[in-house]
Each structure stands twice: as C-alpha cells, then as structure tokens.
Design an enzyme around this catalytic site. Structure first.
Site, PDB file in Angstrom:
ATOM      1  N   CYS A  25       0.800  -1.278   0.117  1.00  0.00           N
ATOM      2  CA  CYS A  25       0.118   0.122  -0.089  1.00  0.00           C
ATOM      3  C   CYS A  25       0.814   1.407   0.011  1.00  0.00           C
ATOM      4  O   CYS A  25       0.633   2.176  -0.753  1.00  0.00           O
ATOM      5  CB  CYS A  25      -0.916  -0.050   1.077  1.00  0.00           C
ATOM      6  SG  CYS A  25      -2.423  -1.154   1.288  1.00  0.00           S
ATOM      7  N   ASP A  62      10.560  -6.989  -8.081  1.00  0.00           N
ATOM      8  CA  ASP A  62      10.885  -7.629  -6.907  1.00  0.00           C
ATOM      9  C   ASP A  62      12.148  -7.436  -6.395  1.00  0.00           C
ATOM     10  O   ASP A  62      13.163  -7.142  -7.024  1.00  0.00           O
ATOM     11  CB  ASP A  62      10.760  -9.305  -6.990  1.00  0.00           C
ATOM     12  CG  ASP A  62      10.618  -9.886  -5.578  1.00  0.00           C
ATOM     13  OD1 ASP A  62       9.382 -10.352  -5.271  1.00  0.00           O
ATOM     14  OD2 ASP A  62      11.184  -9.967  -4.771  1.00  0.00           O
ATOM     15  N   HIS A  73       3.355 -12.986  -8.670  1.00  0.00           N
ATOM     16  CA  HIS A  73       4.751 -13.132  -9.394  1.00  0.00           C
ATOM     17  C   HIS A  73       4.524 -13.445 -10.761  1.00  0.00           C
ATOM     18  O   HIS A  73       4.110 -14.347 -11.220  1.00  0.00           O
ATOM     19  CB  HIS A  73       5.558 -14.203  -8.689  1.00  0.00           C
ATOM     20  CG  HIS A  73       5.789 -13.924  -7.054  1.00  0.00           C
ATOM     21  ND1 HIS A  73       6.759 -13.491  -6.692  1.00  0.00           N
ATOM     22  CD2 HIS A  73       4.907 -14.158  -6.223  1.00  0.00           C
ATOM     23  CE1 HIS A  73       6.615 -13.459  -5.249  1.00  0.00           C
ATOM     24  NE2 HIS A  73       5.399 -13.919  -4.874  1.00  0.00           N
ATOM     25  N   HIS A 128      -0.554  -8.547   1.048  1.00  0.00           N
ATOM     26  CA  HIS A 128      -1.152  -7.744  -0.016  1.00  0.00           C
ATOM     27  C   HIS A 128      -1.341  -8.338  -1.165  1.00  0.00           C
ATOM     28  O   HIS A 128      -0.005  -8.693  -1.666  1.00  0.00           O
ATOM     29  CB  HIS A 128      -0.680  -6.156  -0.153  1.00  0.00           C
ATOM     30  CG  HIS A 128      -1.198  -5.436  -0.880  1.00  0.00           C
ATOM     31  ND1 HIS A 128      -1.539  -3.966  -0.617  1.00  0.00           N
ATOM     32  CD2 HIS A 128      -1.130  -5.467  -2.536  1.00  0.00           C
ATOM     33  CE1 HIS A 128      -2.057  -3.466  -1.909  1.00  0.00           C
ATOM     34  NE2 HIS A 128      -1.870  -4.110  -2.802  1.00  0.00           N
ATOM     35  N   HIS A 160      -0.362 -10.256  -4.447  1.00  0.00           N
ATOM     36  CA  HIS A 160       0.482  -9.851  -5.583  1.00  0.00           C
ATOM     37  C   HIS A 160       0.697 -11.165  -6.201  1.00  0.00           C
ATOM     38  O   HIS A 160       0.623 -12.192  -5.989  1.00  0.00           O
ATOM     39  CB  HIS A 160       2.029  -9.352  -4.899  1.00  0.00           C
ATOM     40  CG  HIS A 160       2.264 -10.369  -3.692  1.00  0.00           C
ATOM     41  ND1 HIS A 160       1.835 -10.252  -2.545  1.00  0.00           N
ATOM     42  CD2 HIS A 160       3.278 -11.219  -3.829  1.00  0.00           C
ATOM     43  CE1 HIS A 160       2.284 -11.326  -1.833  1.00  0.00           C
ATOM     44  NE2 HIS A 160       3.244 -11.805  -2.487  1.00  0.00           N
ATOM     45  N   ASN A 190       1.249 -16.846  -4.142  1.00  0.00           N
ATOM     46  CA  ASN A 190       1.315 -17.590  -2.868  1.00  0.00           C
ATOM     47  C   ASN A 190       0.402 -17.099  -1.820  1.00  0.00           C
ATOM     48  O   ASN A 190       0.167 -15.945  -1.833  1.00  0.00           O
ATOM     49  CB  ASN A 190       2.911 -17.340  -2.368  1.00  0.00           C
ATOM     50  CG  ASN A 190       3.845 -18.002  -3.044  1.00  0.00           C
ATOM     51  OD1 ASN A 190       3.947 -18.830  -3.824  1.00  0.00           O
ATOM     52  ND2 ASN A 190       5.131 -17.160  -3.156  1.00  0.00           N
TER      53      ASN A 190
HETATM   54  P1  5GP Z   1       5.378 -13.798  -1.279  1.00  0.00           P
HETATM   55  O1  5GP Z   1       6.426 -14.477  -0.568  1.00  0.00           O
HETATM   56  O2  5GP Z   1       4.467 -13.007  -0.251  1.00  0.00           O
HETATM   57  O3  5GP Z   1       4.657 -14.463  -2.278  1.00  0.00           O
HETATM   58  O4  5GP Z   1       6.203 -12.595  -2.041  1.00  0.00           O
HETATM   59  C1  5GP Z   1       6.532 -11.458  -1.691  1.00  0.00           C
HETATM   60  C2  5GP Z   1       7.645 -10.846  -2.392  1.00  0.00           C
HETATM   61  O5  5GP Z   1       7.664  -9.532  -2.161  1.00  0.00           O
HETATM   62  C3  5GP Z   1       9.047 -11.592  -2.228  1.00  0.00           C
HETATM   63  O6  5GP Z   1       9.188 -11.953  -3.492  1.00  0.00           O
HETATM   64  C4  5GP Z   1       9.604 -10.119  -1.801  1.00  0.00           C
HETATM   65  O7  5GP Z   1      11.046 -10.317  -2.280  1.00  0.00           O
HETATM   66  C5  5GP Z   1       9.116  -9.154  -2.438  1.00  0.00           C
HETATM   67  N1  5GP Z   1       9.058  -7.992  -1.423  1.00  0.00           N
HETATM   68  C6  5GP Z   1       9.165  -7.731  -0.165  1.00  0.00           C
HETATM   69  N2  5GP Z   1       8.886  -6.425   0.353  1.00  0.00           N
HETATM   70  C7  5GP Z   1       9.238  -5.699  -0.768  1.00  0.00           C
HETATM   71  C8  5GP Z   1       9.564  -4.504  -1.038  1.00  0.00           C
HETATM   72  O8  5GP Z   1       9.511  -3.644  -0.080  1.00  0.00           O
HETATM   73  N3  5GP Z   1       9.534  -3.842  -2.355  1.00  0.00           N
HETATM   74  C9  5GP Z   1       9.640  -5.026  -3.532  1.00  0.00           C
HETATM   75  N4  5GP Z   1       9.641  -4.399  -4.856  1.00  0.00           N
HETATM   76  N5  5GP Z   1       9.323  -6.227  -3.475  1.00  0.00           N
HETATM   77  C10 5GP Z   1       9.400  -6.493  -1.968  1.00  0.00           C
HETATM   78 ZN    ZN Z   2      -1.844  -3.169   1.126  1.00  0.00          ZN
END
Ligand code: 5GP
Ligand code: ZN
Length: 111
Positions: A7, A30, A99, A95, A97, A84
């Site tokens: 956010c 990422d 990939h 939040h 997302h 995920n």
């Molecule tokens: P998840 O594990 O929740 O599927 O993926 C979260 C992703 O968000 C991870 O690949 C992580 O590297 C990425 N991520 C976490 N914090 C940040 C951030 O502050 N900026 C960006 N650009 N990516 C982030």
């Molecule tokens: Zn959010």
C-alpha cells in the site's frame, strides 16, 4: 492499510522500481529477484490475498491480463505466474501480489 508495504508503494510513500501503473494495478520489480525477470503485479486497493479478491472478477481479470502480457513480452522461452497464499503457500506480504518469473528454466515441483 497504513502500514502495508505494498500500500505504501502504491501511494508513493515507499520507494520501488515501478514499471507500470494505472488506476487498478501496479507492476514493480521484486526487491529480491529469483529469476532474471521477477515482477510483481499488485492491485492498488488492499486485498490480503487472492481469496479475498476473488469476488472482484474485473480486478482479477485485469491482474491476470497484465501478467500474461508481461510474460509474453519478457519470457521468450516461457514464463511462470505464481500467487502464494497463506503461510503454507509461502505468502510473506499480506497484500495480493502475482509473481511473474521468466528468463531461466524454472524447476518443478517447487520446494
Ligand atoms: P510472497 O512470498 O508473499 O509470495 O512474496 C513477497 C515478495 O515481495 C517477495 O518476493 C519479496 O522479495 C517481495 N518484497 C517484499 N518486500 C518488498 C519491497 O519492499 N519492495 C519490493 N519491490 N518487493 C518486496
Ligand atoms: Zn496493502
């Protein structure tokens, strides 16, 4: 969601490498890429996960359309989109997302 990192990025309050944005969604790099191409497609509006967003079919459709567009443009040999969800799904940011991974052969099954 004032403390949610995505956010904050969507509001422009935290830095990120944002490649695209419109009124519904953002595309950002990422911060810890797992492939030569590793983008995140996120809605501007806060949804904790795909489950919570699933009733908004227009939004989900827009997110998937952006992912397939990016994948076809950037993954000449193919690509993978991943959502995920929850602790066992490996979700670390609550939040929604998606990939988009490309640029190398990706293994299966995932860990
Ligand atoms: P998840 O594990 O929740 O599927 O993926 C979260 C992703 O968000 C991870 O690949 C992580 O590297 C990425 N991520 C976490 N914090 C940040 C951030 O502050 N900026 C960006 N650009 N990516 C982030
Ligand atoms: Zn959010």
């Amino acid at each position: 969601m004032s403390q949610c990192i995505f956010c904050k990025i969507a509001r422009g309050e935290s830095p990120a490498d944002v490649l695209y944005r419109d009124e519904q969604l953002l595309v950002l790099k990422d911060i810890n890429p797992q492939a030569p191409v590793h983008l995140l497609v996120i809605p501007v509006e806060h949804y904790p996960n795909l489950q919570q967003a699933s009733a908004n079919s227009a939004l989900v459709s827009a997110l998937i359309k952006k992912c397939t567009q990016l994948g076809s443009e950037l993954g000449s040999q193919g690509y993978r989109i991943v959502v995920n969800t929850g602790p066992d799904g490996g979700q670390t940011v609550d939040h929604l997302h998606i990939h988009v991974l490309a640029g190398r052969p990706l293994q299966w099954p995932p860990g």
